[in-house]
Design a protein around this motif. Structure first.
Motif: not given
Length: 154
Positions: A27-41
């Motif tokens: 359910v909270f995959a997006e915050p977990v992934f963006t916390l660990l890897y921000l990447g480009t917009d």
């Protein structure tokens, strides 16, 4: 095989916690992934637009649960009831997850003619610690319901 005859309330609670952590991660995959890897917009927008956060989290969860179930419930052999064998199944789960994440996300972006090669590699790399933590949690959650391997990972 699945052993529910000698389980206690603690065993069912641990299984419920493992399932809850898995569902919360999906359910909270997006915050977990963006916390660990921000990447480009642009990469984050493309991941969100193609619903890849949920898809990749689902793939990781399926791979981890499949390898844990194979070790604890399907094979469940006395000869495999050692830390080395448990770790080997964990390494398989941790190795398959980033490969699957890399291939699937690269295919999605290639189909749309988007080039995010370095970002996809970064996303695959952060899959390794996620799969490791999830494998530990799932192992703790389902180990008490194993007949022969209930003393592993510790």
């Amino acid at each position: 095989m699945l052993n529910v005859h000698n389980t206690t309330t603690k065993s069912w609670i641990l299984l419920g916690v493992a399932l809850a952590v898995t569902i919360l991660f999906m359910v909270f995959a997006e915050p977990v992934f963006t916390l660990l890897y921000l990447g480009t917009d642009e990469f984050a927008d493309a991941m969100y637009d193609f619903n890849l956060y949920f898809s990749l989290a689902s793939f990781i969860c399926i791979v981890v649960w499949v390898f844990a179930i194979i070790y604890y419930w399907i094979i469940d052999s006395v000869s495999l009831s050692a830390f080395g064998w448990w770790a080997l199944f964990g390494i398989f789960a941790i190795a398959v997850s980033p490969i699957l994440v890399y291939c699937y996300s690269l295919n999605v972006f290639d189909a749309e003619n988007l080039v995010f090669d370095t970002d996809v590699v970064g996303m695959a790399v952060i899959t390794i610690p996620i799969a490791l933590v999830l494998y530990l949690i799932v192992s703790i959650g389902i180990k008490d319901m194993s007949t022969n391997c209930s003393t592993r990972p510790y």
